[in-house]
Design an enzyme around this catalytic site. Structure first.
Site, mmCIF file in Angstrom:
data_model
loop_
_atom_site.group_PDB
_atom_site.id
_atom_site.type_symbol
_atom_site.label_atom_id
_atom_site.label_comp_id
_atom_site.label_asym_id
_atom_site.label_seq_id
_atom_site.Cartn_x
_atom_site.Cartn_y
_atom_site.Cartn_z
ATOM 1 N N CYS A 95 0.855 -1.187 0.000
ATOM 2 C CA CYS A 95 0.000 0.000 0.000
ATOM 3 C C CYS A 95 0.891 1.237 0.000
ATOM 4 O O CYS A 95 1.850 1.307 0.784
ATOM 5 C CB CYS A 95 -0.882 -0.012 1.253
ATOM 6 N N HIS A 137 -8.972 -4.208 -1.445
ATOM 7 C CA HIS A 137 -8.001 -3.384 -0.711
ATOM 8 C C HIS A 137 -8.422 -1.907 -0.750
ATOM 9 O O HIS A 137 -8.427 -1.228 0.280
ATOM 10 C CB HIS A 137 -6.616 -3.580 -1.349
ATOM 11 N N GLU A 138 -8.799 -1.431 -1.935
ATOM 12 C CA GLU A 138 -9.148 0.000 -2.082
ATOM 13 C C GLU A 138 -10.488 0.316 -1.416
ATOM 14 O O GLU A 138 -10.647 1.394 -0.831
ATOM 15 C CB GLU A 138 -9.167 0.399 -3.562
ATOM 16 N N HIS A 141 -10.075 1.047 2.125
ATOM 17 C CA HIS A 141 -9.653 2.433 2.398
ATOM 18 C C HIS A 141 -10.876 3.348 2.555
ATOM 19 O O HIS A 141 -10.881 4.254 3.387
ATOM 20 C CB HIS A 141 -8.804 2.978 1.247
HETATM 21 C C1 Y12 Z 1 -2.029 -6.192 -4.245
HETATM 22 C C2 Y12 Z 1 -3.116 -5.849 -3.540
HETATM 23 C C3 Y12 Z 1 -3.510 -4.559 -3.392
HETATM 24 C C4 Y12 Z 1 -2.837 -3.578 -4.006
HETATM 25 C C5 Y12 Z 1 -3.351 -2.195 -3.800
HETATM 26 C C6 Y12 Z 1 -2.590 -1.103 -4.405
HETATM 27 N N1 Y12 Z 1 -1.278 -0.990 -3.822
HETATM 28 C C7 Y12 Z 1 -0.269 -0.395 -4.469
HETATM 29 O O1 Y12 Z 1 -0.451 0.057 -5.576
HETATM 30 C C8 Y12 Z 1 1.033 -0.349 -3.779
HETATM 31 C C9 Y12 Z 1 2.084 0.215 -4.347
HETATM 32 C C10 Y12 Z 1 3.399 0.337 -3.693
HETATM 33 C C11 Y12 Z 1 4.450 0.894 -4.410
HETATM 34 C C12 Y12 Z 1 5.689 1.058 -3.818
HETATM 35 O O2 Y12 Z 1 6.749 1.584 -4.532
HETATM 36 C C13 Y12 Z 1 7.023 2.942 -4.496
HETATM 37 O O3 Y12 Z 1 6.461 3.688 -3.762
HETATM 38 C C14 Y12 Z 1 8.035 3.405 -5.477
HETATM 39 C C15 Y12 Z 1 5.892 0.656 -2.527
HETATM 40 O O4 Y12 Z 1 7.177 0.764 -1.994
HETATM 41 C C16 Y12 Z 1 7.472 1.702 -1.068
HETATM 42 O O5 Y12 Z 1 6.629 2.482 -0.714
HETATM 43 C C17 Y12 Z 1 8.843 1.709 -0.541
HETATM 44 C C18 Y12 Z 1 4.844 0.106 -1.795
HETATM 45 C C19 Y12 Z 1 3.594 -0.051 -2.385
HETATM 46 C C20 Y12 Z 1 -1.705 -3.913 -4.723
HETATM 47 C C21 Y12 Z 1 -1.299 -5.244 -4.847
HETATM 48 CO CO CO Z 2 -3.698 0.960 0.102
#
Ligand code: Y12
Ligand code: CO
Length: 171
Positions: A95, A137-138, A141
């Site tokens: 997340c 997941h969303e 939120h």
């Molecule tokens: C599986 C289930 C639910 C989801 C929900 C949406 N989550 C995301 O999009 C998470 C993104 C994410 C990206 C990251 O990378 C960066 O910020 C560059 C991350 O790493 C850090 O924050 C260090 C963490 C989460 C998605 C999948």
């Molecule tokens: Co989230």
């Protein structure tokens, strides 16, 4: 415009988001801003409350088989309601509001989603696998819930310790 993302333990993330009733230019600009914010941070999903706007809006952009996120595949979802959830699936979630932490979470495997698009038109879709997981997941939120609340007591304790340490090291 790229928007700042709120991170845990900000209390705003606990707010229950309000129904979207106006599908106007202001909403469209906000959805466009959410999209550039999510892509810039390598996200696949973002809820409005994560950028400090407590409305029942979320966006998703699931990568294709080559791992590319195409703007044509963006889903803009307002006032979502889940119907007919089925099965169970463990999936490693992350997340943007809980940076650096990933954990296996159990969710429904498939569902039917009723929602409104940016024009207020009523739509529905069938979701399985990653799309179904990301939708759940969303939507959590929008209810003020984070995936870390689904962890076992011991796993949550471990997370709190690790997360606090990582936050301190960032400063
Ligand atoms: C599986 C289930 C639910 C989801 C929900 C949406 N989550 C995301 O999009 C998470 C993104 C994410 C990206 C990251 O990378 C960066 O910020 C560059 C991350 O790493 C850090 O924050 C260090 C963490 C989460 C998605 C999948
Ligand atoms: Co989230």
């Amino acid at each position: 415009m790229i928007l700042p993302i709120i991170t845990y333990p900000d209390k705003q993330l606990k707010l229950k988001s309000k129904e979207v009733t106006l599908f106007d230019e202001k909403l469209h600009t906000f959805l466009d801003d959410m999209y550039v914010t999510m892509i810039e941070r390598n996200g696949i999903g973002l809820a409005a409350i994560q950028v400090a706007n407590p409305i029942r809006a979320l966006i998703l952009c699931i990568p294709d088989d080559d791992g590319n996120q195409n703007k044509e595949n963006i889903l803009e979802i307002m006032n979502p309601v889940i119907h007919n959830p089925q099965g169970n699936l463990l999936y490693q979630e992350g997340c943007l509001s809980v940076p650096g932490f990933y954990e296996d979470i159990e969710r429904y495997e498939s569902l039917v989603l009723h929602y409104q698009n940016r024009f207020g038109e009523h739509c529905s879709l069938n979701a399985t696998e990653l799309l179904a997981i990301a939708i759940q997941h969303e939507i959590d939120h929008l209810e003020g819930k984070l995936f870390i609340e689904k962890l076992s007591y011991h796993r949550r304790k471990k997370f709190e310790k690790e997360y606090k340490k990582a936050q301190k090291e960032k400063k």
